[in-house]
Design a protein around this motif. Sequence first.
Motif, PDB file in Angstrom:
ATOM      1  N   PRO A 145       0.825  -1.210   0.000  1.00  0.00           N
ATOM      2  CA  PRO A 145       0.000   0.000   0.000  1.00  0.00           C
ATOM      3  C   PRO A 145       0.863   1.265   0.000  1.00  0.00           C
ATOM      4  O   PRO A 145       1.980   1.271   0.502  1.00  0.00           O
ATOM      5  CB  PRO A 145      -0.806  -0.114   1.295  1.00  0.00           C
ATOM      6  N   LEU A 146       0.309   2.322  -0.586  1.00  0.00           N
ATOM      7  CA  LEU A 146       1.001   3.621  -0.641  1.00  0.00           C
ATOM      8  C   LEU A 146       0.082   4.691  -0.065  1.00  0.00           C
ATOM      9  O   LEU A 146      -1.129   4.611  -0.201  1.00  0.00           O
ATOM     10  CB  LEU A 146       1.323   3.993  -2.092  1.00  0.00           C
ATOM     11  N   GLY A 147       0.686   5.707   0.521  1.00  0.00           N
ATOM     12  CA  GLY A 147      -0.064   6.863   0.997  1.00  0.00           C
ATOM     13  C   GLY A 147      -0.324   6.825   2.489  1.00  0.00           C
ATOM     14  O   GLY A 147      -1.141   6.044   2.945  1.00  0.00           O
ATOM     15  N   GLU A 148       0.406   7.667   3.199  1.00  0.00           N
ATOM     16  CA  GLU A 148       0.223   7.819   4.646  1.00  0.00           C
ATOM     17  C   GLU A 148       0.215   9.303   4.975  1.00  0.00           C
ATOM     18  O   GLU A 148       0.939  10.090   4.353  1.00  0.00           O
ATOM     19  CB  GLU A 148       1.366   7.143   5.422  1.00  0.00           C
ATOM     20  N   GLU A 149      -0.576   9.683   5.930  1.00  0.00           N
ATOM     21  CA  GLU A 149      -0.594  11.085   6.362  1.00  0.00           C
ATOM     22  C   GLU A 149       0.761  11.466   6.930  1.00  0.00           C
ATOM     23  O   GLU A 149       1.382  10.692   7.665  1.00  0.00           O
ATOM     24  CB  GLU A 149      -1.670  11.302   7.424  1.00  0.00           C
ATOM     25  N   GLY A 150       1.211  12.655   6.563  1.00  0.00           N
ATOM     26  CA  GLY A 150       2.475  13.168   7.095  1.00  0.00           C
ATOM     27  C   GLY A 150       3.693  12.827   6.243  1.00  0.00           C
ATOM     28  O   GLY A 150       4.768  13.371   6.463  1.00  0.00           O
ATOM     29  N   GLU A 151       3.555  11.948   5.252  1.00  0.00           N
ATOM     30  CA  GLU A 151       4.716  11.638   4.408  1.00  0.00           C
ATOM     31  C   GLU A 151       4.895  12.697   3.321  1.00  0.00           C
ATOM     32  O   GLU A 151       3.953  13.405   2.955  1.00  0.00           O
ATOM     33  CB  GLU A 151       4.595  10.241   3.796  1.00  0.00           C
ATOM     34  N   ALA A 170       3.901  19.725   8.399  1.00  0.00           N
ATOM     35  CA  ALA A 170       4.746  20.626   7.611  1.00  0.00           C
ATOM     36  C   ALA A 170       4.093  20.888   6.251  1.00  0.00           C
ATOM     37  O   ALA A 170       3.345  20.047   5.742  1.00  0.00           O
ATOM     38  CB  ALA A 170       6.126  20.001   7.405  1.00  0.00           C
ATOM     39  N   PRO A 171       4.383  22.039   5.649  1.00  0.00           N
ATOM     40  CA  PRO A 171       3.809  22.318   4.332  1.00  0.00           C
ATOM     41  C   PRO A 171       4.391  21.363   3.266  1.00  0.00           C
ATOM     42  O   PRO A 171       5.551  20.970   3.325  1.00  0.00           O
ATOM     43  CB  PRO A 171       4.247  23.757   4.029  1.00  0.00           C
ATOM     44  N   GLY A 172       3.530  20.999   2.304  1.00  0.00           N
ATOM     45  CA  GLY A 172       3.984  20.143   1.209  1.00  0.00           C
ATOM     46  C   GLY A 172       3.922  18.657   1.487  1.00  0.00           C
ATOM     47  O   GLY A 172       4.304  17.856   0.635  1.00  0.00           O
ATOM     48  N   VAL A 173       3.445  18.275   2.683  1.00  0.00           N
ATOM     49  CA  VAL A 173       3.319  16.844   2.987  1.00  0.00           C
ATOM     50  C   VAL A 173       1.865  16.424   2.796  1.00  0.00           C
ATOM     51  O   VAL A 173       0.977  17.256   2.609  1.00  0.00           O
ATOM     52  CB  VAL A 173       3.790  16.502   4.426  1.00  0.00           C
ATOM     53  N   VAL A 174       1.618  15.114   2.849  1.00  0.00           N
ATOM     54  CA  VAL A 174       0.265  14.588   2.687  1.00  0.00           C
ATOM     55  C   VAL A 174      -0.530  14.907   3.952  1.00  0.00           C
ATOM     56  O   VAL A 174      -0.166  14.498   5.055  1.00  0.00           O
ATOM     57  CB  VAL A 174       0.302  13.066   2.439  1.00  0.00           C
ATOM     58  N   ALA A 175      -1.626  15.662   3.772  1.00  0.00           N
ATOM     59  CA  ALA A 175      -2.466  16.026   4.913  1.00  0.00           C
ATOM     60  C   ALA A 175      -3.543  14.976   5.156  1.00  0.00           C
ATOM     61  O   ALA A 175      -3.882  14.690   6.309  1.00  0.00           O
ATOM     62  CB  ALA A 175      -3.112  17.384   4.677  1.00  0.00           C
ATOM     63  N   ARG A 176      -4.080  14.417   4.065  1.00  0.00           N
ATOM     64  CA  ARG A 176      -5.123  13.408   4.211  1.00  0.00           C
ATOM     65  C   ARG A 176      -5.078  12.471   3.005  1.00  0.00           C
ATOM     66  O   ARG A 176      -4.858  12.907   1.882  1.00  0.00           O
ATOM     67  CB  ARG A 176      -6.491  14.085   4.298  1.00  0.00           C
ATOM     68  N   VAL A 177      -5.325  11.172   3.279  1.00  0.00           N
ATOM     69  CA  VAL A 177      -5.359  10.176   2.202  1.00  0.00           C
ATOM     70  C   VAL A 177      -6.818   9.884   1.901  1.00  0.00           C
ATOM     71  O   VAL A 177      -7.560   9.398   2.755  1.00  0.00           O
ATOM     72  CB  VAL A 177      -4.630   8.870   2.626  1.00  0.00           C
ATOM     73  N   LEU A 178      -7.226  10.205   0.662  1.00  0.00           N
ATOM     74  CA  LEU A 178      -8.607   9.957   0.258  1.00  0.00           C
ATOM     75  C   LEU A 178      -8.783   8.531  -0.259  1.00  0.00           C
ATOM     76  O   LEU A 178      -9.809   7.902  -0.009  1.00  0.00           O
ATOM     77  CB  LEU A 178      -9.032  10.955  -0.823  1.00  0.00           C
ATOM     78  N   GLN A 179      -7.790   8.070  -0.995  1.00  0.00           N
ATOM     79  CA  GLN A 179      -7.820   6.691  -1.501  1.00  0.00           C
ATOM     80  C   GLN A 179      -6.386   6.172  -1.536  1.00  0.00           C
ATOM     81  O   GLN A 179      -5.506   6.795  -2.119  1.00  0.00           O
ATOM     82  CB  GLN A 179      -8.427   6.635  -2.906  1.00  0.00           C
ATOM     83  N   ARG A 180      -6.177   5.070  -0.877  1.00  0.00           N
ATOM     84  CA  ARG A 180      -4.830   4.498  -0.800  1.00  0.00           C
ATOM     85  C   ARG A 180      -4.368   4.017  -2.174  1.00  0.00           C
ATOM     86  O   ARG A 180      -5.152   3.497  -2.950  1.00  0.00           O
ATOM     87  CB  ARG A 180      -4.849   3.332   0.195  1.00  0.00           C
ATOM     88  N   GLY A 181      -3.078   4.189  -2.441  1.00  0.00           N
ATOM     89  CA  GLY A 181      -2.493   3.684  -3.685  1.00  0.00           C
ATOM     90  C   GLY A 181      -1.815   2.347  -3.429  1.00  0.00           C
ATOM     91  O   GLY A 181      -1.574   1.958  -2.285  1.00  0.00           O
ATOM     92  N   TYR A 182      -1.491   1.644  -4.508  1.00  0.00           N
ATOM     93  CA  TYR A 182      -0.852   0.336  -4.371  1.00  0.00           C
ATOM     94  C   TYR A 182       0.206   0.148  -5.446  1.00  0.00           C
ATOM     95  O   TYR A 182       0.095   0.657  -6.566  1.00  0.00           O
ATOM     96  CB  TYR A 182      -1.893  -0.795  -4.463  1.00  0.00           C
ATOM     97  N   LYS A 183       1.202  -0.626  -5.065  1.00  0.00           N
ATOM     98  CA  LYS A 183       2.334  -0.916  -5.930  1.00  0.00           C
ATOM     99  C   LYS A 183       2.548  -2.425  -5.948  1.00  0.00           C
ATOM    100  O   LYS A 183       2.449  -3.079  -4.911  1.00  0.00           O
ATOM    101  CB  LYS A 183       3.561  -0.232  -5.303  1.00  0.00           C
ATOM    102  N   LEU A 184       2.822  -2.980  -7.127  1.00  0.00           N
ATOM    103  CA  LEU A 184       3.142  -4.402  -7.242  1.00  0.00           C
ATOM    104  C   LEU A 184       4.608  -4.508  -7.645  1.00  0.00           C
ATOM    105  O   LEU A 184       4.971  -4.214  -8.773  1.00  0.00           O
ATOM    106  CB  LEU A 184       2.256  -5.083  -8.287  1.00  0.00           C
ATOM    107  N   GLY A 185       5.438  -4.920  -6.694  1.00  0.00           N
ATOM    108  CA  GLY A 185       6.879  -4.927  -6.947  1.00  0.00           C
ATOM    109  C   GLY A 185       7.348  -3.509  -7.189  1.00  0.00           C
ATOM    110  O   GLY A 185       7.170  -2.635  -6.354  1.00  0.00           O
ATOM    111  N   ASP A 186       7.936  -3.261  -8.364  1.00  0.00           N
ATOM    112  CA  ASP A 186       8.370  -1.908  -8.722  1.00  0.00           C
ATOM    113  C   ASP A 186       7.332  -1.178  -9.568  1.00  0.00           C
ATOM    114  O   ASP A 186       7.524  -0.028  -9.928  1.00  0.00           O
ATOM    115  CB  ASP A 186       9.687  -1.974  -9.517  1.00  0.00           C
ATOM    116  N   ARG A 187       6.252  -1.851  -9.906  1.00  0.00           N
ATOM    117  CA  ARG A 187       5.248  -1.279 -10.812  1.00  0.00           C
ATOM    118  C   ARG A 187       4.116  -0.643 -10.022  1.00  0.00           C
ATOM    119  O   ARG A 187       3.546  -1.261  -9.124  1.00  0.00           O
ATOM    120  CB  ARG A 187       4.717  -2.386 -11.713  1.00  0.00           C
ATOM    121  N   LEU A 188       3.772   0.591 -10.380  1.00  0.00           N
ATOM    122  CA  LEU A 188       2.682   1.301  -9.718  1.00  0.00           C
ATOM    123  C   LEU A 188       1.356   0.834 -10.308  1.00  0.00           C
ATOM    124  O   LEU A 188       1.118   0.959 -11.504  1.00  0.00           O
ATOM    125  CB  LEU A 188       2.848   2.812  -9.915  1.00  0.00           C
TER     126      LEU A 188
END
Length: 198
Positions: A145-151, A170-188
């Motif tokens: 899974p990808l996407g965490e608040e604060g990253e 901090a400015p420019g970081v993820v404030a809220r995750v609306l839908q989690r992303g996913y990665k398979l190996g190195d492929r998004l």
Amino acid sequence: MRRHTMQSYMRAAQAGEELQDENGESRPDQEGLNPDGEEALAAEDAEAAAEQSQVEARIKAEVEELRLRSAAEMDNFKKRLNREHQEQMRYAAEKVLSDLLPTLDNLDLALQYGSKHEACKDMLQGVAMTRKLLLEAVTKHGLTPLGEEGEEFSPEVHEAVGFEARPDLAPGVVARVLQRGYKLGDRLLRPAKVMINQ
């Protein structure tokens, strides 16, 4: 023709016969035979043999070069097939795992909205355990899974859908995750949909 004639003269001279020139006229036994002619004949034979050996050496070199090139091409072909096979095996489950992403999304939504109601507390424990088991199963096949608040926001794995002001981040970081992303190996497989902190 000249060589053949010279050889005929030499054989006739050795046999003691009368020599005839190209026109069929008789020539005396030793007068038409010239020691320089024998040397010229030997030189021509040596030159022809040297030329033939050069041609044979050139043909052998070309055949060897062709053999080496064919062997290299075959080796590259085998390596490419092996690479493609490994790639196919690594990402064989991509279609199935992609089809499971909406299920994970719905379990995430159930946990997010069900936590606001006290009556759903017991049911949420079952949903959380189901989500955990499903996530463990797909993680064994390389899904992460990808996407965490604060990253830190990264356009490679995040899709920004808006801005949000949170003083605790901090400015420019993820404030809220609306839908989690996913990665398979190195492929998004899917980028995470996020709100960025201003």
